[in-house]
Design an enzyme around this catalytic site. Structure first.
Site, short mmCIF file in Angstrom:
data_model
loop_
_atom_site.label_atom_id
_atom_site.label_comp_id
_atom_site.label_asym_id
_atom_site.label_seq_id
_atom_site.Cartn_x
_atom_site.Cartn_y
_atom_site.Cartn_z
CE1 TYR A 48 -3.83 2.54 0.81
CE2 TYR A 48 -2.92 3.38 1.99
CZ TYR A 48 -3.27 3.82 1.24
OH TYR A 48 -4.12 4.60 1.26
CG ASP A 62 -2.68 13.20 4.45
OD1 ASP A 62 -2.95 13.14 3.45
OD2 ASP A 62 -3.44 12.32 5.07
CG ASP A 89 -4.02 8.57 -0.32
OD1 ASP A 89 -5.39 9.05 -1.01
OD2 ASP A 89 -4.23 9.20 0.26
CG ASP A 91 -4.57 12.85 -1.63
OD1 ASP A 91 -4.72 11.77 -0.35
OD2 ASP A 91 -3.87 13.48 -1.70
CG HIS A 116 -7.69 5.24 -1.77
ND1 HIS A 116 -7.92 5.85 -1.11
CD2 HIS A 116 -6.77 4.10 -1.34
CE1 HIS A 116 -7.05 6.09 0.03
NE2 HIS A 116 -6.60 4.90 -0.44
CD GLU A 118 -9.40 11.64 0.25
OE1 GLU A 118 -9.61 12.68 1.00
OE2 GLU A 118 -8.53 10.69 0.20
CB CYS A 126 -5.59 12.50 9.12
SG CYS A 126 -5.73 10.51 9.52
NE ARG A 161 -10.25 8.54 3.23
CZ ARG A 161 -9.13 8.98 3.12
NH1 ARG A 161 -8.13 7.93 3.54
NH2 ARG A 161 -9.43 10.05 4.49
CD GLU A 191 -9.48 6.40 6.37
OE1 GLU A 191 -10.12 5.05 7.56
OE2 GLU A 191 -9.10 6.77 6.80
CG ASN A 213 -6.79 3.49 7.53
OD1 ASN A 213 -6.02 2.44 7.20
ND2 ASN A 213 -6.72 4.23 7.43
#
Length: 301
Positions: A48, A62, A89, A91, A116, A118, A126, A161, A191, A213
């Site tokens: 990952y 982040d 990821d 974003d 993924h 989101e 985060c 996500r 999430e 996660n």
């Protein structure tokens, strides 16, 4: 030697097969290419690549400051060092639906097995922090639809996500997951689930694989593999675990040097020279040039 001999297409097939296998897939987070090779060496299913780790490695929080170019470049460097499939990821997809489409193709080009995307909006944060904001369901669906339509390899995994559980009810998270699957998501990343029953609720809402996660210091308990399997989870990530471990060890070693004037007391906990050379496959380079590896590695180093 050099890079993986497994093609990106083959890695994507492996990821798909793993998700169909009925066995939960473990994807520790790599913080650099060498750690990806270590993950493979220890027998995990995949790698990952966390957006938080990529940002933190640049000294950034982040909050969506990294660019597509930065993420695709670093993720590609990590993915090419392992035979395992790598999930990255992405974003929010780095912009509007057309940007999302380009992002997917760039990540395909970089050799990733999937990504993924989101449903937060920038500035994002985060997933295990309070105060998150999510976009409306139509905007979230457009991102996923653009991603699914843009990919050229049908096996490139488009995972959606959703962070809506942090701002709304579990029922809202179930509805959002369904809408994202309808938009073309191959898998769902719910999430900040609060307990196993919440994973079970997402499992009951959709027929695609779901991801858990297991990040430290977050809102989810650090469930065991058996716990997650019992809840119907198909994949588990440990996104920042290795970075936190490495940085913790580095900090302790620096404190030792500062206090003792030497690193001698910390040497016993370090990776040996021999093990490092093994991971970078130093000896294999001898096939190309006998002068590269024509020495014995000193014992205990």
């Amino acid at each position: 030697m050099l890079y993986s001999s497994v093609t990106p297409g083959q890695k994507r097939e492996v990821l798909r097969a793993g998700l169909r296998s009925g066995r939960i897939q473990q994807f520790p987070g790599a913080f650099n290419p060498l750690s990806a090779r270590l993950i493979e060496d220890k027998g995990f299913d995949g790698v990952y690549i966390s957006g938080a780790v990529l940002a933190n490695d640049l000294g950034l929080p982040d909050i969506g400051l990294t660019t597509l170019t930065e993420v695709a470049t670093r993720a590609g460097q990590i993915a090419r060092m392992t035979d395992l499939p790598a999930l990255v990821d992405a974003d929010t997809g780095f912009g509007e639906p057309m940007n999302v489409a380009r992002s997917v193709q760039e990540l395909e080009n970089a050799g990733l097995a999937g990504c993924h995307i989101e449903d937060q909006f920038n500035p994002k944060r985060c997933g295990h922090l309070d105060g998150k904001n999510v976009v409306d369901v139509d905007t979230a669906a457009k991102r996923i639809r653009a991603a699914a339509d843009a990919r050229r390899d049908a096996n490139f995994l488009i995972m959606a996500r959703t962070d809506i559980r942090g701002t709304d009810t579990l029922a809202a998270a179930q509805d959002r997951a369904k809408a994202l699957v309808d938009a073309g998501a191959d898998a769902i990343f719910p999430e900040a689930m609060r307990d196993l029953s919440e994973f079970e609720a997402i499992r009951s809402a959709v027929d695609v694989p779901i991801l858990a996660n297991m990040t430290e210091f977050g809102k989810s308990e650090l469930f065991t593999l058996t716990d997650l399997e019992s809840a119907g989870v198909n994949m588990v990530i440990y996104p920042v675990t290795l970075l936190r471990s490495a940085m913790g060890a580095a900090e302790r070693t620096l404190e030792t040097i500062k206090a003792d004037g030497t690193q001698k007391a910390a040497v016993g906990s370090m990776q040996t020279r021999a093990r490092l050379y093994e991971l970078v496959d130093y000896e294999a380079y001898n096939r190309f040039d006998a002068s590269v590896f024509n020495f014995k590695v000193p014992g205990g180093h």
